[in-house]
Write a protein that holds these residues in place. Sequence first.
Motif, PDB file in Angstrom:
ATOM      1  N   CYS A 121      -8.643  -0.708   5.978  1.00  0.00           N
ATOM      2  CA  CYS A 121      -8.349  -1.559   6.550  1.00  0.00           C
ATOM      3  C   CYS A 121      -8.127  -1.804   7.718  1.00  0.00           C
ATOM      4  O   CYS A 121      -8.597  -1.844   8.535  1.00  0.00           O
ATOM      5  CB  CYS A 121      -6.422  -1.443   5.820  1.00  0.00           C
ATOM      6  N   CYS A 123      -5.591  -3.514   9.897  1.00  0.00           N
ATOM      7  CA  CYS A 123      -3.602  -3.706  10.299  1.00  0.00           C
ATOM      8  C   CYS A 123      -3.181  -2.465  10.828  1.00  0.00           C
ATOM      9  O   CYS A 123      -2.621  -3.009  12.213  1.00  0.00           O
ATOM     10  CB  CYS A 123      -3.079  -3.184   9.210  1.00  0.00           C
ATOM     11  N   CYS A 131      -3.638  -6.916   7.156  1.00  0.00           N
ATOM     12  CA  CYS A 131      -4.585  -6.356   7.383  1.00  0.00           C
ATOM     13  C   CYS A 131      -6.165  -6.995   6.657  1.00  0.00           C
ATOM     14  O   CYS A 131      -6.684  -6.201   6.582  1.00  0.00           O
ATOM     15  CB  CYS A 131      -3.664  -5.855   5.570  1.00  0.00           C
ATOM     16  N   SER A 166      -7.690  -0.977   1.730  1.00  0.00           N
ATOM     17  CA  SER A 166      -6.392  -0.385   1.214  1.00  0.00           C
ATOM     18  C   SER A 166      -5.203  -2.570   1.587  1.00  0.00           C
ATOM     19  O   SER A 166      -4.460  -2.058   2.091  1.00  0.00           O
ATOM     20  CB  SER A 166      -5.957   0.143   1.585  1.00  0.00           C
ATOM     21  N   LYS A 196      -1.193  -2.046  -4.784  1.00  0.00           N
ATOM     22  CA  LYS A 196      -0.754  -2.213  -4.263  1.00  0.00           C
ATOM     23  C   LYS A 196       0.622  -2.089  -3.613  1.00  0.00           C
ATOM     24  O   LYS A 196       0.432  -3.623  -3.670  1.00  0.00           O
ATOM     25  CB  LYS A 196      -1.600  -2.113  -2.746  1.00  0.00           C
TER      26      LYS A 196
HETATM   27 ZN   LIG Z   1      -3.293  -2.654   6.493  1.00  0.00          ZN
END
Ligand SMILES: [Zn+2]
Length: 329
Positions: A121, A123, A131, A166, A196
């Motif tokens: 990811c 983030c 993200c 993710s 998610k």
């Molecule tokens: Zn993320």
Amino acid sequence: MSKFPTVRLRRLRSNESIRELFQEVRLSEKDLIAPLFVQEGIERAVEIESLPGIFSFPLSSIAEEAIRIKELGINSVIIFGIPSHKDEEGSSAFDYNGIVQKAVREIRKKVNDLTIITDACLCQYTSHGHCGFVKDGKIDNDLSIKVLAKVAVSQAEAGADIIAPSAMMDGQVKAIREALDDHGFSNVSIMSYSAKFASSLYTPFRYAANSSPSFGNRMSYQLFYANAREALREIQLDIEEGVDIIMVKPAIAYLDLIYRVKSLFNLPLAAYSVSGEYALVKFTAKAGMIDEDQVMLEFLTSIKRAGADVIITYFAKRAAEILKDKYSH
Ligand SMILES: [Zn+2]
């Protein structure tokens, strides 16, 4: 018409031995995946305040921790990096010398037979904490998946067995699968955070990873907790894009979905029991209100009973200690 008194379900509950014999779901340390935080710029392991008992490790002791996890009988770790450098593009996420890439190489070198999963990811690596790639104040989906593919390839090059995207970007699994195959990593699997949810249960993790978005929220890419049908569509799309393992995250508040996903799709299913689930148990137990180990086992067993094949949990080590004890005699 009632079958009582012929039928008495209490017969099979009458003592511990018979209860154990007919126990329907048995949690094992082999079901568990342990999260592992590796952080740049620290000298020794630091306990994460929001997650008591969970530590961030420097590169120098990450392999030792992986060995401890392996010795508890756990077969797999999922690695999260906490870099000291963040920028607009999240470039430390795909850097050859990024903290995750280094950690994977280090663990690979020193630990045998441990399945290494890497969270893919942006983030933790972007200055804005989103993200995906931000352009004109918006998350640019199609640019983001190109960056995520680079992240995945760099992690596979370092030695990851499974890449776990993710970011909840459309098309991320397809972009990653193609990039992995193009670079000779057709044997590296993808475990997608397929469903998610934008959950308030992630807060303790964000303290740990310092990854809260600096503007807006994640509702334009993560799922709203009221939407189950949309979650099933996400999973369906990931399967069409070539995912190997699907995931529902969080776990305890989404057991209905875990159950439905298990019955609808024939793929290995992971459930991520998130930081907030862990913190709720930890802090309530600290206040003397519940028995921490008992609630932990009840939660984890329920996740498995609902249909999860594997569970990512911050309780992995503690649960493994208890389960090994319980079944080793
Ligand atoms: Zn993320």
